[in-house]
Design a protein around this motif. Sequence first.
Motif, mmCIF file in Angstrom:
data_model
loop_
_atom_site.group_PDB
_atom_site.id
_atom_site.type_symbol
_atom_site.label_atom_id
_atom_site.label_comp_id
_atom_site.label_asym_id
_atom_site.label_seq_id
_atom_site.Cartn_x
_atom_site.Cartn_y
_atom_site.Cartn_z
ATOM 1 N N ARG A 1 0.824 -1.225 0.067
ATOM 2 C CA ARG A 1 -0.023 0.202 -0.233
ATOM 3 C C ARG A 1 1.028 1.230 -0.050
ATOM 4 N NH1 ARG A 1 -4.424 -0.578 -2.103
ATOM 5 N NH2 ARG A 1 -5.081 1.097 -1.376
ATOM 6 N N SER A 2 2.290 1.320 0.173
ATOM 7 C CA SER A 2 3.000 2.277 0.014
ATOM 8 C C SER A 2 3.034 3.209 -1.081
ATOM 9 C CB SER A 2 4.508 1.895 0.250
ATOM 10 O OG SER A 2 4.698 1.345 1.493
ATOM 11 N N HIS A 3 2.326 2.706 -2.317
ATOM 12 C CA HIS A 3 2.249 3.349 -3.721
ATOM 13 C C HIS A 3 1.651 4.852 -3.079
ATOM 14 C CE1 HIS A 3 -1.488 1.268 -3.855
ATOM 15 N NE2 HIS A 3 -1.938 2.260 -4.479
ATOM 16 N N LEU A 4 0.731 4.673 -2.041
ATOM 17 C CA LEU A 4 0.018 5.931 -1.901
ATOM 18 C C LEU A 4 0.589 7.034 -1.446
ATOM 19 C CD1 LEU A 4 -3.265 4.162 -0.224
ATOM 20 C CD2 LEU A 4 -2.964 5.116 -2.439
ATOM 21 N N ALA A 5 2.088 6.529 -0.954
ATOM 22 C CA ALA A 5 2.835 7.510 -0.250
ATOM 23 C C ALA A 5 3.403 8.830 -1.360
ATOM 24 C CB ALA A 5 4.023 6.953 0.608
ATOM 25 N N VAL A 6 3.401 8.464 -2.600
ATOM 26 C CA VAL A 6 3.958 9.398 -3.406
ATOM 27 C C VAL A 6 2.936 10.385 -3.890
ATOM 28 C CG1 VAL A 6 5.554 7.658 -4.550
ATOM 29 C CG2 VAL A 6 3.502 8.010 -5.409
ATOM 30 N N GLY A 7 1.759 10.255 -3.252
ATOM 31 C CA GLY A 7 0.475 11.261 -3.477
ATOM 32 C C GLY A 7 1.006 12.634 -3.302
ATOM 33 N N ASP A 8 1.823 12.763 -2.100
ATOM 34 C CA ASP A 8 2.333 14.322 -1.739
ATOM 35 C C ASP A 8 3.375 14.866 -2.698
ATOM 36 O OD1 ASP A 8 0.672 14.277 0.316
ATOM 37 O OD2 ASP A 8 2.229 13.862 1.910
ATOM 38 N N LEU A 9 4.207 13.973 -3.051
ATOM 39 C CA LEU A 9 5.172 14.276 -4.156
ATOM 40 C C LEU A 9 4.565 14.727 -5.340
ATOM 41 C CD1 LEU A 9 8.244 14.522 -5.142
ATOM 42 C CD2 LEU A 9 8.054 12.081 -5.672
ATOM 43 N N MET A 10 3.556 13.891 -5.831
ATOM 44 C CA MET A 10 2.790 14.179 -6.969
ATOM 45 C C MET A 10 1.967 15.560 -6.956
ATOM 46 S SD MET A 10 1.450 10.436 -8.078
ATOM 47 C CE MET A 10 0.886 10.807 -9.651
ATOM 48 N N LEU A 11 1.592 15.636 -5.905
ATOM 49 C CA LEU A 11 0.636 16.974 -5.647
ATOM 50 C C LEU A 11 1.613 18.320 -5.827
ATOM 51 C CD1 LEU A 11 -1.984 16.270 -2.778
ATOM 52 C CD2 LEU A 11 -2.329 16.901 -5.285
ATOM 53 N N SER A 12 2.737 18.076 -5.149
ATOM 54 C CA SER A 12 3.781 19.122 -5.243
ATOM 55 C C SER A 12 4.153 19.432 -6.690
ATOM 56 C CB SER A 12 4.976 18.874 -4.361
ATOM 57 O OG SER A 12 6.114 19.650 -4.505
ATOM 58 N N MET A 13 4.393 18.477 -7.404
ATOM 59 C CA MET A 13 4.999 18.451 -8.883
ATOM 60 C C MET A 13 3.727 19.132 -9.440
ATOM 61 S SD MET A 13 6.806 14.878 -8.990
ATOM 62 C CE MET A 13 6.951 15.072 -10.947
ATOM 63 N N MET A 14 2.650 18.594 -9.453
ATOM 64 C CA MET A 14 1.317 19.293 -10.270
ATOM 65 C C MET A 14 1.328 20.787 -9.711
ATOM 66 S SD MET A 14 -1.194 16.212 -10.809
ATOM 67 C CE MET A 14 -1.334 15.798 -8.889
ATOM 68 N N PHE A 15 1.072 21.063 -8.584
ATOM 69 C CA PHE A 15 0.593 22.352 -8.152
ATOM 70 C C PHE A 15 1.949 23.412 -8.134
ATOM 71 C CE2 PHE A 15 -2.761 20.109 -5.807
ATOM 72 C CZ PHE A 15 -3.759 20.549 -6.836
ATOM 73 N N GLU A 16 3.040 23.003 -7.802
ATOM 74 C CA GLU A 16 4.220 24.060 -7.713
ATOM 75 C C GLU A 16 4.886 24.031 -9.086
ATOM 76 O OE1 GLU A 16 4.849 26.039 -5.234
ATOM 77 O OE2 GLU A 16 3.238 25.185 -4.118
ATOM 78 N N GLN A 17 4.926 22.916 -9.911
ATOM 79 C CA GLN A 17 5.786 22.735 -11.126
ATOM 80 C C GLN A 17 5.037 22.766 -12.353
ATOM 81 O OE1 GLN A 17 8.590 20.496 -8.292
ATOM 82 N NE2 GLN A 17 8.294 19.462 -10.272
ATOM 83 N N GLY A 18 3.646 22.379 -12.221
ATOM 84 C CA GLY A 18 2.800 22.379 -13.268
ATOM 85 C C GLY A 18 3.240 20.847 -14.091
ATOM 86 N N THR A 19 3.881 20.027 -13.451
ATOM 87 C CA THR A 19 4.029 18.932 -14.086
ATOM 88 C C THR A 19 2.678 18.043 -14.330
ATOM 89 O OG1 THR A 19 6.190 18.488 -12.875
ATOM 90 C CG2 THR A 19 5.117 16.555 -13.517
ATOM 91 N N VAL A 20 2.641 17.350 -15.169
ATOM 92 C CA VAL A 20 1.455 16.578 -15.680
ATOM 93 C C VAL A 20 1.683 15.072 -15.241
ATOM 94 C CG1 VAL A 20 -0.367 16.048 -17.462
ATOM 95 C CG2 VAL A 20 0.992 18.241 -17.568
ATOM 96 N N CYS A 21 1.287 14.770 -14.177
ATOM 97 C CA CYS A 21 1.598 13.434 -13.420
ATOM 98 C C CYS A 21 0.614 12.496 -13.983
ATOM 99 C CB CYS A 21 1.402 13.353 -12.013
ATOM 100 S SG CYS A 21 2.981 14.224 -11.140
ATOM 101 N N TYR A 22 1.048 11.217 -14.482
ATOM 102 C CA TYR A 22 0.213 10.096 -14.896
ATOM 103 C C TYR A 22 -0.388 9.561 -13.547
ATOM 104 C CZ TYR A 22 -1.297 5.580 -16.499
ATOM 105 O OH TYR A 22 -1.877 4.440 -17.110
ATOM 106 N N PRO A 23 -1.475 9.488 -13.466
ATOM 107 C CA PRO A 23 -2.344 9.265 -12.124
ATOM 108 C C PRO A 23 -2.237 7.784 -11.660
ATOM 109 C CG PRO A 23 -3.881 9.293 -13.994
ATOM 110 C CD PRO A 23 -2.680 9.782 -14.548
ATOM 111 N N LYS A 24 -1.838 6.809 -12.214
ATOM 112 C CA LYS A 24 -1.374 5.522 -11.730
ATOM 113 C C LYS A 24 -0.064 5.114 -11.674
ATOM 114 C CE LYS A 24 -3.676 2.433 -13.933
ATOM 115 N NZ LYS A 24 -4.348 1.329 -14.990
ATOM 116 N N THR A 25 0.427 4.497 -10.703
ATOM 117 C CA THR A 25 1.712 4.231 -10.389
ATOM 118 C C THR A 25 1.919 2.541 -10.526
ATOM 119 O OG1 THR A 25 1.365 3.898 -8.187
ATOM 120 C CG2 THR A 25 2.025 6.009 -8.803
ATOM 121 N N VAL A 26 3.212 2.124 -10.745
ATOM 122 C CA VAL A 26 3.208 0.789 -10.833
ATOM 123 C C VAL A 26 4.257 0.469 -9.457
ATOM 124 C CG1 VAL A 26 5.562 0.805 -12.200
ATOM 125 C CG2 VAL A 26 4.279 -1.225 -12.053
#
Length: 185
Positions: A113-138
């Motif tokens: 279930r640790s894949h959920l832990a990257v949510g904060d990193l993805m939010l930071s990338m999207m909101f602060e940098q305008g990165t377009v994060c793919y919503p699914k991880t592997v």
Amino acid sequence: MKICMLSLSASDDSVGRVGSQALRRMLAAVGHEVDWIDIRSLPPVWVDNKGVSALPEEYSEVDASLRAADGVILAVPVYCYTASSPAKAITELFCKSLARMPVGILVSAGSLRSHLAVGDLMLSMMFEQGTVCYPKTVMVTKGDLSLGKPDPALEARLQAFASDFLAFAQAVQAYRQLALASEAA
């Protein structure tokens, strides 16, 4: 497509590195150009506001690879239920290169279930940098490896992720090119 992959683990026996190398081979086997970068090849630096040009030359080379890519895949280890500090540092150092860039994430951790832990990193990338994060991880764990190689179930997950991420990155390209051209004008 040209894909830049960053392995963001400092550990010698990184599960994420094994998974990202398998993913790299899969992408290359179907004709994609893959630039695979291990952060262990970069000298340690402080994250500050001076920019990539103030860092050792190796960072400018990574920056050029990121800017030339059609998509980026980050192999992010999770420690204590959060993305590793190198992952956060790298996304901050290369924030301008990751702007409007399609980014996928391969997560490595001990817990499924640790894949959920990257949510904060993805939010930071999207909101602060305008990165377009793919919503699914592997996700990759030690249990997915047999004698240091991906087992068939992991191979299937990596293949599905690669296929879906490539379609996503291709779809984002028109938006990315338009936005970058608009910024340049």
